[in-house]
Design a protein around this motif. Structure first.
Motif, mmCIF file in Angstrom:
data_model
loop_
_atom_site.group_PDB
_atom_site.id
_atom_site.type_symbol
_atom_site.label_atom_id
_atom_site.label_comp_id
_atom_site.label_asym_id
_atom_site.label_seq_id
_atom_site.Cartn_x
_atom_site.Cartn_y
_atom_site.Cartn_z
ATOM 1 N N ARG A 283 0.826 -1.190 0.021
ATOM 2 C CA ARG A 283 -0.095 -0.085 -0.102
ATOM 3 C C ARG A 283 1.004 1.205 0.068
ATOM 4 O O ARG A 283 1.971 1.356 0.435
ATOM 5 C CB ARG A 283 -0.795 -0.030 1.180
ATOM 6 N N THR A 284 0.589 2.429 -0.445
ATOM 7 C CA THR A 284 1.028 3.688 -0.624
ATOM 8 C C THR A 284 0.169 4.617 0.002
ATOM 9 O O THR A 284 -1.234 4.448 0.194
ATOM 10 C CB THR A 284 1.482 3.878 -1.773
ATOM 11 N N VAL B 272 5.716 4.315 -0.045
ATOM 12 C CA VAL B 272 5.174 3.075 0.570
ATOM 13 C C VAL B 272 4.794 3.051 2.186
ATOM 14 O O VAL B 272 5.718 3.601 2.935
ATOM 15 C CB VAL B 272 6.541 2.039 0.322
ATOM 16 N N ASP B 273 3.877 2.415 2.470
ATOM 17 C CA ASP B 273 3.486 2.250 3.789
ATOM 18 C C ASP B 273 3.491 0.625 4.281
ATOM 19 O O ASP B 273 2.411 0.148 3.978
ATOM 20 C CB ASP B 273 1.960 2.936 3.842
ATOM 21 N N ALA B 274 4.480 0.453 4.793
ATOM 22 C CA ALA B 274 5.009 -0.787 5.126
ATOM 23 C C ALA B 274 5.766 -0.929 6.341
ATOM 24 O O ALA B 274 6.863 0.129 6.340
ATOM 25 C CB ALA B 274 5.219 -1.627 3.950
ATOM 26 N N LEU C 57 2.548 7.091 8.069
ATOM 27 C CA LEU C 57 3.243 5.889 7.628
ATOM 28 C C LEU C 57 3.699 4.896 8.468
ATOM 29 O O LEU C 57 3.942 5.155 9.716
ATOM 30 C CB LEU C 57 4.311 6.312 6.595
ATOM 31 N N SER C 58 3.914 3.663 8.282
ATOM 32 C CA SER C 58 4.162 2.432 9.353
ATOM 33 C C SER C 58 5.489 2.807 9.941
ATOM 34 O O SER C 58 5.834 2.623 11.241
ATOM 35 C CB SER C 58 4.258 1.243 8.602
ATOM 36 N N GLY C 59 6.644 3.816 9.124
ATOM 37 C CA GLY C 59 7.637 3.985 9.686
ATOM 38 C C GLY C 59 8.537 4.249 8.714
ATOM 39 O O GLY C 59 8.610 3.868 7.601
ATOM 40 N N ARG C 60 9.933 4.769 9.097
ATOM 41 C CA ARG C 60 11.050 4.797 8.522
ATOM 42 C C ARG C 60 11.748 3.543 7.740
ATOM 43 O O ARG C 60 11.822 2.458 8.601
ATOM 44 C CB ARG C 60 12.319 5.743 9.172
ATOM 45 N N LEU C 61 12.055 3.388 6.565
ATOM 46 C CA LEU C 61 12.501 2.332 5.760
ATOM 47 C C LEU C 61 13.969 3.110 5.441
ATOM 48 O O LEU C 61 14.181 3.415 4.282
ATOM 49 C CB LEU C 61 11.976 1.685 4.581
#
Length: 245
Positions: free
Chosen positions: A3-4, A13-15, A81-85
Motif C-alpha cells: 500500500r502507499t 510505501v506504507d509498510a 506511514l508505518s515507519g522509516r525504511l
C-alpha cells in the motif's frame, strides 16, 4: 502489493521492513524489473523544484520513506506511514536475501578505491553473496561499454550509488535497456561499507538525528541541509491550509 500513502504529493510505501522485504523477495523470484527510490526530505524538496525529477519519482515502482522527516510529515499531515525504511537497511536486507537465495548483484557508484573496498567488505560479511561486477561512479553516460557489461551479466539487483538526483536519473534513463533487475539508489552507502564514513550509532538512529551525525562527519554537506528548514516550512503550510478552508 504494497500500500502507499500520499505525502506532499508523492506516493510513499506504507509498510514495515518485513512487509517490504516479502514483496521485494517475490519480485526477485519472479524476475520482475523494479525501480526503487529511497527518498528523504532533500529528495522531496528537489522534486518540487525540478519537474522532470518529480516525473521520475512518480515513474518508480516504490518510493521508500528513507528520512525520519518524511515519516514525521506523514503523521502531521494525517497520512501516517508505518515507519522509516532506511535505505542502508534495505540494502543490507537485500544483501542478506542474496546471500541466502543466490541472487546476483552489481554495484555502481563511488570512487574506484571506495567501491572496491565496499564490495570486498560485503563479501566478507556475506560470504555466499554473488557480486557479479562493480564499477566506480565516474563514467561517461553516453559510453555504451558499461551498459553492455551490466546487460551481459544480468544482475538480479543493481545498487546505484551516484547520489541524488543522478542515481534516479541514470536508472530511469537506462531501465528500458535491461530485461530484468531490481534497481535501487543507495546514495552514499558504499562509503559506509568501505569504512570511509561511519554510520550513526543506534542511539542517534533511534532519536532520528542520523542526518546530524552524517553532517558532523562531512561538514561539506551543510548546503544540502538547507533543504530541511524548507521542508519543515512546507509541511507546516500544508497542515495549516486545510484548516483555513
Amino acid at each position: 502489493m504494497l500500500r502507499t500513502k500520499d505525502v506532499l504529493g508523492l506516493p510513499f510505501v506504507d509498510a514495515t521492513m518485513d512487509e517490504l522485504m516479502v514483496e521485494l523477495h517475490f519480485r526477485l523470484r519472479e524476475g520482475r524489473k523494479t525501480f526503487i527510490v529511497t527518498a528523504n526530505p532533500e529528495i522531496v524538496m528537489h522534486s518540487r523544484q525540478d519537474g522532470e525529477y518529480a516525473r521520475i519519482l512518480h515513474q518508480a515502482d516504490w518510493l521508500i520513506p528513507d528520512g525520519a522527516g518524511v515519516v514525521m510529515a506523514s503523521r502531521l499531515l494525517g497520512q501516517p506511514l508505518s515507519g522509516r525504511l532506511a535505505g542502508f537497511d534495505v540494502m543490507e536486507r537485500l544483501l542478506q536475501l542474496s546471500d541466502q537465495h543466490g541472487y546476483s548483484i552489481y554495484c555502481l557508484g563511488a570512487e574506484a578505491e571506495v567501491i572496491a573496498k565496499a564490495v570486498n567488505r560485503m563479501r566478507e560479511v556475506y560470504p555466499n553473496v554473488r557480486i557479479v561486477g562493480y564499477h566506480h561512479g565516474f563514467f561517461d553516460w553516453n559510453d555504451r561499454t558499461l551498459i553492455e557489461e551490466i546487460r551481459a551479466k544480468e544482475p538480479d539487483i543493481l545498487f546505484v550509488g551516484l547520489g541524488f538526483p543522478r542515481q534516479e536519473q541514470w536508472i530511469f534513463r537506462h531501465l528500458v535497456q535491461f530485461r530484468k533487475g531490481m534497481f535501487i539508489g543507495v546514495g552514499g552507502s558504499f562509503d559506509v561499507w568501505a569504512g570511509k564514513v561511519e554510520r550513526a550509532p543506534e542511539v542517534w538512529q533511534r532519536w532520528n538525528v542520523e542526518w546530524l551525525y552524517r553532517l558532523l562527519q562531512q561538514p561539506s554537506r551543510w548546503r544540502r541541509m538547507l533543504a530541511l528548514p524548507r521542508f519543515i516550512a512546507l509541511v507546516v503550510k500544508e497542515r495549516l491550509v486545510p484548516r483555513r478552508r
